[in-house]
Design a protein around this motif. Structure first.
Motif, PDB file in Angstrom:
ATOM      1  N   PRO A  35       0.796  -1.229  -0.095  1.00 16.07           N
ATOM      2  CA  PRO A  35      -0.045  -0.223  -0.107  1.00 16.07           C
ATOM      3  C   PRO A  35       0.861   1.201   0.069  1.00 16.07           C
ATOM      4  O   PRO A  35       0.321   2.151   0.396  1.00 16.07           O
ATOM      5  CB  PRO A  35      -0.770   0.100   1.335  1.00 16.07           C
ATOM      6  N   ARG A  66      -0.090  -0.291  -4.535  1.00 13.22           N
ATOM      7  CA  ARG A  66      -1.389   0.658  -4.944  1.00 13.22           C
ATOM      8  C   ARG A  66      -1.554   1.504  -3.429  1.00 13.22           C
ATOM      9  O   ARG A  66      -2.040   1.362  -2.471  1.00 13.22           O
ATOM     10  CB  ARG A  66      -2.504  -0.471  -4.785  1.00 13.22           C
ATOM     11  N   GLY A  71      -2.441   4.640   2.654  1.00 10.46           N
ATOM     12  CA  GLY A  71      -1.979   3.140   2.474  1.00 10.46           C
ATOM     13  C   GLY A  71      -3.479   2.273   2.517  1.00 10.46           C
ATOM     14  O   GLY A  71      -3.474   1.199   2.324  1.00 10.46           O
ATOM     15  N   GLY A  74      -4.759   0.386  -0.744  1.00 11.38           N
ATOM     16  CA  GLY A  74      -4.165  -0.928  -0.989  1.00 11.38           C
ATOM     17  C   GLY A  74      -4.633  -2.086  -0.013  1.00 11.38           C
ATOM     18  O   GLY A  74      -4.943  -3.215  -0.120  1.00 11.38           O
ATOM     19  N   ASN A  91       2.773  -5.188   4.413  1.00 10.88           N
ATOM     20  CA  ASN A  91       2.613  -3.804   5.172  1.00 10.88           C
ATOM     21  C   ASN A  91       3.525  -3.742   6.169  1.00 10.88           C
ATOM     22  O   ASN A  91       4.285  -4.635   6.599  1.00 10.88           O
ATOM     23  CB  ASN A  91       1.283  -3.836   5.702  1.00 10.88           C
TER      24      ASN A  91
END
Length: 319
Positions: A35, A66, A71, A74, A91
């Motif tokens: 993300p 993404r 974040g 995503g 992450n």
């Protein structure tokens, strides 16, 4: 009696099918959402692991960055995905901060995802310009208390690990300091190098070359134990400030309803990669230390950290 037998038969059949599915997993490529932007630590560190993990699982892991909305875009894509093991999330510890700083979060961090495997951890390093004249963390704290209202520190943005690290120290040591959020780490780093801000909790991999060159002075690391990459730098806990530690970690998550069998398979394969000399050497170059824990232990850590970050953010008045 017939109905009971039929229900029992269905339950057994479902169990057999679930087991067979898990045993055949993965049968196609896995998509990993990150993300944040390419080149960030949250991007680079998982890619190091995924490169070798693809070989272990005999399937490619296709990474898609993404970013956006702190974040959450995503993360939301993984929350909405089928819990079949073919969509995963990589992450960082920012995952446990988002619930407290992102308004109207469209998912529940604690219950919509399950922590699967921790990839490693690293420290933020409190750095100052040598021109400031401080040689220890105690010197910095004493200077801040001597001139309340004049001290400041930089971060890579509100709610980032660089921000949370500084606030944990500030609240523990009980001194005042104005937070200056920058667009990103490079801008904060430029100003601490120039002495325009008093201190910055810099990601350790970025700080190390500048510390070794003498352009910055490292006063402490944010983790509860010293960082292997620069072991001579003490922790803020060693300096006498309880509850001032903050660890930046990186890990993989799956949708909450993903079967335990798939989680276990993914965990075992990743654990093998993390112990391999090749991956270990690459992660060491990135100042990433091992963080061995089971999926259940990682899940519990995430849950505990969400609560702890909530307390910190309320105490610090972070918005």
């Amino acid at each position: 009696m017939i109905l009971r037998r039929w229900i029992a038969f269905v339950v057994v059949l479902v169990g057999i099918n679930a087991t067979a599915f898990a045993e055949s997993w993965p049968a196609r490529p896995i998509k990993a959402f990150i993300p944040f932007s390419a080149g960030s630590a949250t991007d680079v560190i998982p890619r190091v692991v995924f490169e070798e993990l693809s070989t272990q699982l005999h399937q490619p892991i296709v990474v898609e960055n993404r970013g956006g909305a702190g974040g959450t875009i995503g993360v939301g894509a993984v929350v909405a995905a089928e819990p079949d093991g073919y969509t995963i999330l990589a992450n960082s510890s920012a995952h446990t901060i988002a619930p407290w700083i992102v308004p109207n979060l469209p998912y529940n961090v604690a219950t919509d995802l399950r922590a699967t495997v921790a990839l490693g951890k690293n420290a933020n390093m409190l750095v100052v310009s040598p021109s400031k004249g401080w040689r220890t963390l105690q010197d910095l704290v004493a200077a801040a208390k001597a001139k309340p209202g004049t001290f400041n520190y930089g971060s890579a943005g509100v709610g980032t690990a660089t921000h949370i690290s500084a606030e944990r120290l500030r609240l523990s040591a009980k001194f005042e300091a104005t937070h200056i959020p920058y667009k990103g780490g490079p801008e904060a780093l430029a100003d601490v190098l120039a002495g325009r801000i008093d201190f910055y909790y810099c990601p350790i991999s970025t700080a190390i070359p500048l510390v070794r060159d003498g352009r910055l002075l490292a006063l402490a690391v944010s983790t509860s134990t010293r960082a292997n990459a620069l072991a001579e730098v003490p922790t803020s806990l060693e300096a006498g400030y309880p509850d001032s530690d903050y660890t930046v970690w990186y890990g993989v998550f799956m949708p909450a309803k993903t079967s335990q069998a798939i989680v276990d398979t993914f965990y075992a394969a990743t654990a093998n990669v993390l112990q391999s000399p090749t991956a270990r050497a690459k992660l060491t170059q990135l100042a990433v230390d091992p963080m061995p824990m089971t999926p259940a232990e990682f899940d519990q850590r995430v849950a505990d950290e969400i609560v702890a970050n909530g307390r910190l953010i309320r105490a610090a008045g972070i918005k």
